[in-house]
Design a protein around this motif. Structure first.
Motif, PDB file in Angstrom:
ATOM      1  N   SER A 186      15.814  63.321 -36.493  1.00 48.39           N
ATOM      2  CA  SER A 186      16.891  63.682 -37.420  1.00 48.39           C
ATOM      3  C   SER A 186      16.342  64.257 -38.718  1.00 48.39           C
ATOM      4  O   SER A 186      15.349  63.774 -39.264  1.00 48.39           O
ATOM      5  CB  SER A 186      17.734  62.448 -37.749  1.00 48.39           C
ATOM      6  N   GLY A 187      16.993  65.301 -39.202  1.00 47.48           N
ATOM      7  CA  GLY A 187      16.616  65.886 -40.481  1.00 47.48           C
ATOM      8  C   GLY A 187      15.362  66.733 -40.455  1.00 47.48           C
ATOM      9  O   GLY A 187      14.865  67.127 -41.515  1.00 47.48           O
ATOM     10  N   CYS A 188      14.851  67.013 -39.266  1.00 48.55           N
ATOM     11  CA  CYS A 188      13.681  67.899 -39.148  1.00 48.55           C
ATOM     12  C   CYS A 188      14.196  69.339 -39.062  1.00 48.55           C
ATOM     13  O   CYS A 188      14.392  69.888 -37.975  1.00 48.55           O
ATOM     14  CB  CYS A 188      12.846  67.537 -37.929  1.00 48.55           C
ATOM     15  N   HIS A 189      14.432  69.937 -40.215  1.00 48.25           N
ATOM     16  CA  HIS A 189      15.172  71.198 -40.295  1.00 48.25           C
ATOM     17  C   HIS A 189      14.441  72.403 -39.691  1.00 48.25           C
ATOM     18  O   HIS A 189      15.067  73.422 -39.402  1.00 48.25           O
ATOM     19  CB  HIS A 189      15.515  71.496 -41.754  1.00 48.25           C
ATOM     20  N   LYS A 190      13.141  72.294 -39.513  1.00 46.34           N
ATOM     21  CA  LYS A 190      12.393  73.428 -38.964  1.00 46.34           C
ATOM     22  C   LYS A 190      12.452  73.497 -37.434  1.00 46.34           C
ATOM     23  O   LYS A 190      12.038  74.486 -36.846  1.00 46.34           O
ATOM     24  CB  LYS A 190      10.935  73.369 -39.427  1.00 46.34           C
ATOM     25  N   ILE A 191      12.962  72.455 -36.807  1.00 47.36           N
ATOM     26  CA  ILE A 191      13.081  72.474 -35.358  1.00 47.36           C
ATOM     27  C   ILE A 191      14.216  73.403 -34.955  1.00 47.36           C
ATOM     28  O   ILE A 191      15.354  73.258 -35.401  1.00 47.36           O
ATOM     29  CB  ILE A 191      13.351  71.066 -34.800  1.00 47.36           C
ATOM     30  N   GLY A 192      13.905  74.370 -34.115  1.00 48.63           N
ATOM     31  CA  GLY A 192      14.897  75.328 -33.662  1.00 48.63           C
ATOM     32  C   GLY A 192      15.022  75.325 -32.148  1.00 48.63           C
ATOM     33  O   GLY A 192      14.652  74.355 -31.479  1.00 48.63           O
TER      34      GLY A 192
END
Length: 250
Positions: free
Chosen positions: A35-41
Motif C-alpha cells: 500500500s502507498g507504493c506510488h511508483k508501482i505501475g
C-alpha cells in the motif's frame, strides 16, 4: 510470515519484478502489503500477477493507494486469479488508475477464481456503472467471496440494480459495504427486493447515501421479511432532512 512494504516510495516496477521472481519459489510468505507504493505501475503488477500463477502460499495482498496501477495491471492480475488457489484477500482501495476497465477485468477473474474471500475496491471514484455491472455478474457465479467493500465509490442506482440481481442467487457473500456512495431510492429498492430472498448476507452498510423516505420505507419492509441480516448501517444520510444519524429498523 508477512512483509510490510507500505509507503516505501522507492519501490517501483523493477522492485516488483524482483519480488515476483522470489514469490515463484517462496513457500512461507502469506501476507504482503504494498500500500502507498506510488511508483508501482502496470509492469510491476503484471510481474507479481505472473508469480500468483505459481505461488499458492500467499493469502493476502494489498495494493491500496497504488495510483499508477491501471487497466493492464488489473488484466494481468485477473489472469493470475484464474489460476491461483491460495489468495484469500486482495485490496485495491484508492487506486485511482484502475478505473472501470480495471474493475471489469478483476470481475472476470472472480468468475473463475474460487478461493478469494475478501475484496476491497473502496475509494475508486473513476469506476462507473459498467464496472459494477460486470462485478454484479461475477458475484452471481462466484462461490467463495464473503466480503466486498465498495464504499466511497460511484455506486448509483443502475449499479445497485446489477448488484441486487447477484444477491438473489449468491450464496456466499456475508458482508457488503456501500457507504458513501450514490445509492438513491431506485437503487435501494432494488437491493431490498433482493435481500427479501437472500439467505446469506449478514452485514450491509448503506450509510451516507442519497435515498430518501422511499428508500427507508423499503428497508423497513425488507427487514420484516429478511431473517439473516444482523447489521444494517444507514446513518448519516444526505437524502433526508432528519437529523438522526442512525435509524434502527432491524
Amino acid at each position: 510470515m508477512s512483509i510490510d512494504l507500505s509507503n516505501c516510495s522507492n519501490i517501483g516496477d523493477v522492485g516488483c519484478k524482483a519480488l515476483g521472481e522470489s514469490l515463484k519459489i517462496n513457500e512461507t510468505l502469506t501476507s504482503m502489503n504494498l500500500s502507498g507504493c506510488h511508483k508501482i505501475g502496470d509492469m510491476g503488477c503484471t510481474a507479481l500477477s505472473e508469480s500468483l500463477k505459481i505461488n499458492q502460499a500467499l493469502t493476502s495482498v494489498k495494493f491500496s493507494s497504488c495510483a499508477n496501477i491501471g487497466r493492464e495491471g488489473c488484466m494481468a492480475l485477473s489472469e493470475g486469479l484464474k489460476m491461483n488457489q491460495g489468495l484469500r484477500s486482495i485490496s485495491f482501495s484508492n487506486c485511482d488508475g484502475i478505473g472501470t476497465e480495471g474493475v471489469t477485468a478483476l470481475a472476470e477473474g472472480l468468475m473463475i477464481n474460487q478461493p478469494l474471500t475478501s475484496m476491497n475496491l473502496s475509494g475508486n471514484v473513476r469506476v462507473f456503472d459498467e464496472g459494477f455491472i460486470m462485478l454484479g455478474k461475477s458475484l452471481a457465479t462466484n462461490k467463495a467471496l464473503a466480503s466486498i467493500d465498495l464504499s466511497s465509490c460511484e455506486v448509483g442506482d443502475k449499479s445497485c440494480k446489477a448488484l441486487g440481481k447477484s444477491l438473489k442467487v449468491n450464496k456466499t457473500l456475508t458482508s457488503m459495504n456501500l457507504s458513501y456512495c450514490r445509492v438513491g431510492d431506485e437503487g435501494c429498492r432494488a437491493l431490498c427486493k433482493s435481500l427479501k430472498v437472500n439467505k446469506t448476507l449478514t452485514s450491509m452498510n448503506l450509510s451516507f447515501n442519497v435515498f430518501r423516505d422511499d428508500g427507508f420505507e423499503n428497508l423497513a419492509k425488507m427487514a420484516k421479511v429478511n431473517t439473516t441480516l444482523l447489521s444494517l448501517q444507514i446513518g448519516g444520510h444526505r437524502g433526508t432532512s432528519s437529523s438522526s444519524t442512525h435509524r434502527n429498523i432491524l
